[in-house]
Scaffold this motif. Structure first.
Motif, PDB file in Angstrom:
ATOM      1  N   PHE A  79       0.784  -1.058  -0.258  1.00 58.69           N
ATOM      2  CA  PHE A  79      -0.260   0.211   0.349  1.00 58.69           C
ATOM      3  C   PHE A  79       0.468   0.938   0.394  1.00 58.69           C
ATOM      4  O   PHE A  79       0.103   2.638   0.014  1.00 58.69           O
ATOM      5  N   GLN A  80       2.011   1.045   0.600  1.00 59.18           N
ATOM      6  CA  GLN A  80       2.752   2.149   0.474  1.00 59.18           C
ATOM      7  C   GLN A  80       4.476   1.489  -0.360  1.00 59.18           C
ATOM      8  O   GLN A  80       4.581   0.120  -0.016  1.00 59.18           O
ATOM      9  N   ARG A 187      -0.314   4.655  10.110  1.00 53.06           N
ATOM     10  CA  ARG A 187       0.312   4.740   9.944  1.00 53.06           C
ATOM     11  C   ARG A 187       0.858   4.942   7.587  1.00 53.06           C
ATOM     12  O   ARG A 187       1.444   5.425   7.801  1.00 53.06           O
ATOM     13  N   TYR A 188      -0.074   4.809   7.807  1.00 55.61           N
ATOM     14  CA  TYR A 188      -0.022   4.115   6.081  1.00 55.61           C
ATOM     15  C   TYR A 188      -0.946   5.451   5.123  1.00 55.61           C
ATOM     16  O   TYR A 188      -0.297   5.717   4.354  1.00 55.61           O
ATOM     17  N   VAL A 281      -1.328   9.602   1.038  1.00 54.39           N
ATOM     18  CA  VAL A 281      -1.949   9.234  -0.031  1.00 54.39           C
ATOM     19  C   VAL A 281      -2.734   9.589  -0.885  1.00 54.39           C
ATOM     20  O   VAL A 281      -2.861  11.454  -0.924  1.00 54.39           O
ATOM     21  N   ASP A 282      -2.189   9.784  -2.536  1.00 52.42           N
ATOM     22  CA  ASP A 282      -2.864  10.305  -3.519  1.00 52.42           C
ATOM     23  C   ASP A 282      -4.161  10.774  -4.054  1.00 52.42           C
ATOM     24  O   ASP A 282      -4.623   9.339  -2.995  1.00 52.42           O
ATOM     25  N   ARG A 283      -3.559  10.842  -4.624  1.00 50.56           N
ATOM     26  CA  ARG A 283      -5.519  11.083  -5.354  1.00 50.56           C
ATOM     27  C   ARG A 283      -6.691   9.683  -5.620  1.00 50.56           C
ATOM     28  O   ARG A 283      -7.432   9.668  -5.574  1.00 50.56           O
ATOM     29  N   ARG A 355       9.911   5.682   0.535  1.00 42.25           N
ATOM     30  CA  ARG A 355      11.261   4.590   1.036  1.00 42.25           C
ATOM     31  C   ARG A 355      10.093   3.437  -0.031  1.00 42.25           C
ATOM     32  O   ARG A 355       9.351   2.848   0.696  1.00 42.25           O
ATOM     33  N   ARG A 356      10.733   2.211  -0.181  1.00 43.00           N
ATOM     34  CA  ARG A 356      10.716   1.218  -1.140  1.00 43.00           C
ATOM     35  C   ARG A 356      10.162   0.107   0.567  1.00 43.00           C
ATOM     36  O   ARG A 356       9.259  -0.242   0.613  1.00 43.00           O
TER      37      ARG A 356
END
Length: 358
Positions: A79-80, A187-188, A281-283, A355-356
């Motif tokens: 998710f990230q 956290r995400y 969080v992106d659109r 970050r990965r």
């Protein structure tokens, strides 16, 4: 039975372990995760192994653990970081390809693939769709595109091998929530500098009034997965609470007043703050929430005998209570959210959206 669960320490995996322990205590459970938890509490009684499904030899490593498996449940997903789409694709789509190939080679009895309502094309407001709805995803959402691509891999595999293909069940839940995942989800989804426990206390809820979410509690998803394993069921299954969660429902659970913000303006604000690196969080996630169709779950009810135990407001209240009390577990994905630790990692390792590994 010998059941191998990939991603067994995350949101759904933790709920699935609870359910299996309650109903099938004699099963042999193998957990494959990137960072194995201590085998205590929710994670006791599992044979844990470290494995990264995006690794170059993932299929070979998976295959060694799949030998003799009656069922494999693939819950692995990323998710990230939202700014590294290539990495997220290597986990979700590449990981699915590795699991599928390894399951086929090992002769696994049943593969349970955790898909999502996000695999579907946008729906019409208020209309429920069954499992035949178009699976082209929501184009602005990387998560949705990858969920659709993963199912296409399974389509191609089944088309190529026909009756010789490993049997696959595709679970398509709505948005999954539970108390134990509160720290992981915040956290995400929240900026590191924001104390998460304050989020359920907001007096105003800025939201487009058309919000209508298919929601499901992790316990209900786990129940459906266990039923699929027990019955050897295959094919796709929608999973959602009987009623969707509306903007009014969300405001009521929060005890807040909903303030209507038109979706285009709300989307612009989310996109701007993400690009400015003010939040992670992106659109695409916002677009997904407003675009996905509602789900007709008749097939899960009729073929599995499944019915959700949690109403959507109850499920959301469970999550919000967890956020307010910083609920967490002992696993790496669901560990306690700490503002000082998150800020430190942002400064030393980069933002969670960049970050990965997070």
């Amino acid at each position: 039975m010998r059941i191998v669960i990939i991603g067994a320490s995350g949101n759904v995996g933790t709920a699935l372990l609870r359910r299996l322990r309650e109903t099938r205590s004699g099963d042999r459970l193998v957990g494959l995760v990137r960072r194995p938890p201590d085998p205590v509490g929710e994670y006791r009684g599992v044979d844990w192994h470290a494995l990264d499904v995006s690794g170059p030899d993932a299929a070979g490593e998976l295959g060694r653990h799949f030998v003799g498996a009656d069922a494999v449940v693939n819950l692995a997903w990323g998710f990230q970081p939202t700014r590294n789409i290539g990495y997220l694709e290597s986990v979700g789509v590449g990981g699915t390809a590795a699991v599928l190939g390894a399951a086929q080679s090992a002769g696994v009895g049943l593969l349970v693939h955790m898909s999502s309502v996000g695999t579907y094309a946008p729906g019409r407001h208020g209309e429920h769709v069954d499992e035949t709805w178009a699976r082209t995803g929501v184009r602005s959402s990387a998560y949705s595109r990858h969920k659709a691509a993963a199912e296409t891999l399974i389509d191609d595999h089944e088309s190529l091998l026909g009756a010789d293909a490993v049997p696959v069940a595709r679970m398509r839940p709505g948005f999954i929530v539970q108390r134990a995942a509160a720290s992981g989800l915040t956290r995400y989804g929240l900026p590191a500098y924001l104390p998460a426990h304050l989020a359920p206390r907001v007096p105003l809820l800025p939201v487009d009034r058309s919000l209508c979410l298919p929601l499901v509690h992790a316990d209900d998803v786990a129940d459906a997965v266990v039923r699929v394993i027990e019955q050897g069921a295959t094919g796709p299954f929608n999973l959602a609470a009987e009623q969707p969660l509306t903007s009014d429902d969300l405001a009521e659970v929060l005890g807040a007043r909903a303030v209507h913000i038109p979706l285009p303006l709300l989307g612009a604000l989310v996109g701007l703050t993400w690009r400015a690196r003010l939040q992670p969080v992106d659109r695409g996630w916002l677009d997904l929430a407003y675009a996905v169709p509602l789900q007709d779950c008749a097939r899960a009810r009729d073929e599995l005998g499944w019915a959700p135990a949690w109403a959507p407001t109850e499920a959301m209240a469970d999550l919000l209570d967890g956020i307010a009390h910083l609920a967490h577990t002992g696993s790496a994905p669901l560990r306690r959210r700490s503002v000082p630790d998150l800020v430190r990692r942002d400064l030393t390792d980069g933002l969670i959206s960049s970050r990965r590994f997070s």
